[in-house]
Write an enzyme that holds these catalytic residues in place. Structure first.
Site, PDB file in Angstrom:
ATOM      1  N   ALA A  70     -50.333  33.305 -44.322  1.00 52.47           N
ATOM      2  CA  ALA A  70     -49.409  34.391 -44.002  1.00 52.47           C
ATOM      3  C   ALA A  70     -49.788  35.691 -44.690  1.00 52.47           C
ATOM      4  CB  ALA A  70     -47.997  33.985 -44.395  1.00 52.47           C
ATOM      5  N   THR A  71     -50.396  35.591 -45.859  1.00 52.70           N
ATOM      6  CA  THR A  71     -50.774  36.822 -46.561  1.00 52.70           C
ATOM      7  C   THR A  71     -51.766  37.612 -45.721  1.00 52.70           C
ATOM      8  OG1 THR A  71     -50.343  35.802 -48.693  1.00 52.70           O
ATOM      9  CG2 THR A  71     -51.807  37.717 -48.692  1.00 52.70           C
ATOM     10  N   ASN A 150     -37.429  34.148 -48.999  1.00 46.86           N
ATOM     11  CA  ASN A 150     -38.026  32.996 -49.669  1.00 46.86           C
ATOM     12  C   ASN A 150     -37.375  32.672 -51.005  1.00 46.86           C
ATOM     13  OD1 ASN A 150     -39.429  35.609 -49.941  1.00 46.86           O
ATOM     14  ND2 ASN A 150     -40.557  34.589 -51.569  1.00 46.86           N
ATOM     15  N   THR A 238     -66.091  31.504 -38.222  1.00 44.93           N
ATOM     16  CA  THR A 238     -65.923  30.177 -37.616  1.00 44.93           C
ATOM     17  C   THR A 238     -64.511  29.666 -37.888  1.00 44.93           C
ATOM     18  OG1 THR A 238     -68.265  29.756 -37.923  1.00 44.93           O
ATOM     19  CG2 THR A 238     -66.869  27.826 -37.582  1.00 44.93           C
ATOM     20  N   CYS A 324     -44.480  32.701 -55.595  1.00 43.07           N
ATOM     21  CA  CYS A 324     -45.508  33.690 -55.263  1.00 43.07           C
ATOM     22  C   CYS A 324     -45.599  34.788 -56.314  1.00 43.07           C
ATOM     23  CB  CYS A 324     -45.208  34.341 -53.924  1.00 43.07           C
ATOM     24  SG  CYS A 324     -45.211  33.178 -52.596  1.00 43.07           S
TER      25      CYS A 324
HETATM   26  N1  PMP Z   1     -44.200  35.344 -46.677  1.00 45.05           N
HETATM   27  C1  PMP Z   1     -43.246  34.565 -47.198  1.00 45.05           C
HETATM   28  C2  PMP Z   1     -41.811  34.830 -46.852  1.00 45.05           C
HETATM   29  C3  PMP Z   1     -43.582  33.515 -48.052  1.00 45.05           C
HETATM   30  O1  PMP Z   1     -42.627  32.736 -48.576  1.00 45.05           O
HETATM   31  C4  PMP Z   1     -44.952  33.294 -48.363  1.00 45.05           C
HETATM   32  C5  PMP Z   1     -45.383  32.186 -49.303  1.00 45.05           C
HETATM   33  N2  PMP Z   1     -44.665  32.138 -50.489  1.00 45.05           N
HETATM   34  C6  PMP Z   1     -45.924  34.141 -47.791  1.00 45.05           C
HETATM   35  C7  PMP Z   1     -45.508  35.144 -46.960  1.00 45.05           C
HETATM   36  C8  PMP Z   1     -47.398  33.963 -48.072  1.00 45.05           C
HETATM   37  O2  PMP Z   1     -47.877  32.840 -47.407  1.00 45.05           O
HETATM   38  P1  PMP Z   1     -49.361  32.261 -47.609  1.00 45.05           P
HETATM   39  O3  PMP Z   1     -49.308  31.424 -48.851  1.00 45.05           O
HETATM   40  O4  PMP Z   1     -49.627  31.459 -46.381  1.00 45.05           O
HETATM   41  O5  PMP Z   1     -50.288  33.415 -47.733  1.00 45.05           O
END
Ligand code: PMP
Length: 379
Positions: A70-71, A150, A238, A324
């Site tokens: 997601a980052t 989160n 890839t 995070c």
């Molecule tokens: N967005 C939210 C709301 C999250 O909770 C998180 C992970 N804590 C992320 C983004 C980042 O996700 P990833 O670890 O897949 O980069």
């Protein structure tokens, strides 16, 4: 027994995802770009996962681009939108409680001269929808609002906010970081009126290192990785076939039972809330309307880290604030108006679809014991 109650940080990989991952690593290990049968077999795994994930979002497969998580998706989508559309329109509107992968990207854009309007949250943790809608005007290039927070589990009224924005300013691009809502609630792109969506594999029992972004047809997002032109040129490199196949398998395994899983989480959450409310030193920070998968509470007089490490000795694993933001004080609880004292003693527990009553009780008992043994140390 281990009570793993940190599923918003990451989850155990489910059997279906692990099997799909193993198959892609040991049997279908071709490169999807190769022209021979082994390549085709690998490509089929990616195609199948793409279809599954698109289906779960009510999107078309060609609108899904796989990423490393997601980052990367948040960075690519927000930076990309600013790059492609930021000539005339220079303002971005966002909630004040976005995940760092969004919040830090916005800061970087501010340094490049963009204006960012951050909209505060109400005491229940949800973003002030009226203020958000009012902040958008014809200079706004992007509106970004997470789906589920989160740290608190607050469910943001993304559908209401984005539908009002699109009605008034159809040109404004909308984006939601749906990481904590995906496969827990329906994340349907048209119902949410969103042009861009971010999701992550490891929050839904797929492995770490895979995520996806939805890009509505007609929205231009310049790629960050250029090279071999994979992912329709949106993300060269890839494809991580084992991770992508596992992501698809996890979604497939969960699709039919989201409601049952939600009821289970609701029951566990209610049970734990009930028990915690009997402890005079516990303050529950998550509103009752939050996602039941997340429960944030403070143990008055005991710093988060102290309790977290005590719980660890009892095989109970939780988070302080957000995993995070390791070591960095989170602003989410403060944005809700919580005094620093409660913020410093906040813990976040988070369930997954397989969380059990036993784990919940183990946490409760350990917490009581922890309070008795460490509260006086803190004074
Ligand atoms: N967005 C939210 C709301 C999250 O909770 C998180 C992970 N804590 C992320 C983004 C980042 O996700 P990833 O670890 O897949 O980069």
């Amino acid at each position: 027994m281990i009570a793993y109650l940190d599923n918003a940080a990451t989850t155990r990989v489910c059997d279906e995802a692990a099997a799909a991952c193993m198959k892609a690593m040991t049997e279908c290990y071709g490169n999807p770009s190769s022209l021979h049968r082994m390549g085709l077999d690998a490509e089929l795994l990616v195609t199948d996962a793409r279809k599954t994930i698109a289906g779960a979002m009510g999107a078309q497969p060609e609108q899904i681009v796989f990423t490393s998580g997601a980052t990367e998706a948040n960075n690519t989508l927000i930076m990309g939108a600013a790059k492609a559309y930021g000539r005339r329109r220079r303002t971005i509107v966002a909630s004040a409680v976005e995940h760092p992968s969004v919040a830090e990207t916005l800061k970087a854009l501010e340094n490049e001269g963009f204006k960012v309007k951050r909209i505060g949250v109400l005491p229940d943790g949800t973003v002030d929808a009226d203020a958000f809608i009012d902040a958008v005007n014809d200079e706004t290039l992007l509106a970004t609002c997470m789906y589920v927070n989160n740290e608190t589990g607050a469910i943001m009224p993304v559908d209401r906010i984005f539908s009002a924005i699109k009605y008034r300013y159809p040109e404004c691009i909308t984006h939601t970081d749906a990481v904590q809502g995906f496969m827990k609630y329906p994340v349907k792109v048209s119902a949410l009126h969103t042009d861009l969506v971010t999701v992550s594999g490891h929050k839904i029992q797929a492995p770490k290192g895979v995520g996806a972004m939805y890009i509505r047809k007609g929205i231009r997002i310049p790629p960050r990785n250029i090279g071999g032109g994979q992912e329709r040129g949106q993300r060269s490199g890839t494809e991580a076939v084992p991770l992508i196949a596992a992501f698809g398998a996890a979604v497939k395994a969960q699709c039919g039972s989201m409601d049952t899983a939600l009821s289970n989480a609701r029951a566990l959450n209610d049970h734990l809330r009930g028990k915690l409310s009997t402890l005079p030193y516990v303050h529950i920070n998550s509103d009752e309307n939050c996602s039941p998968y997340i429960l944030n509470f403070s143990v008055e007089g005991v710093r988060s880290e102290i309790m977290l490490h005590f719980l660890e000795t009892k095989n109970v694993f939780v988070s302080s604030g957000s995993a995070c933001s390791k070591g960095v004080k989170s602003g989410v609880l403060a944005a809700m108006g919580l005094p620093d004292k409660l913020g410093d003693s906040a813990l976040r527990i988070s369930f997954c679809r397989t969380s059990s009553w036993g784990e919940t009780d183990q946490l409760f008992n350990a917490l009581r014991e922890g309070y008795m043994s460490v509260a006086h140390v803190n004074g």
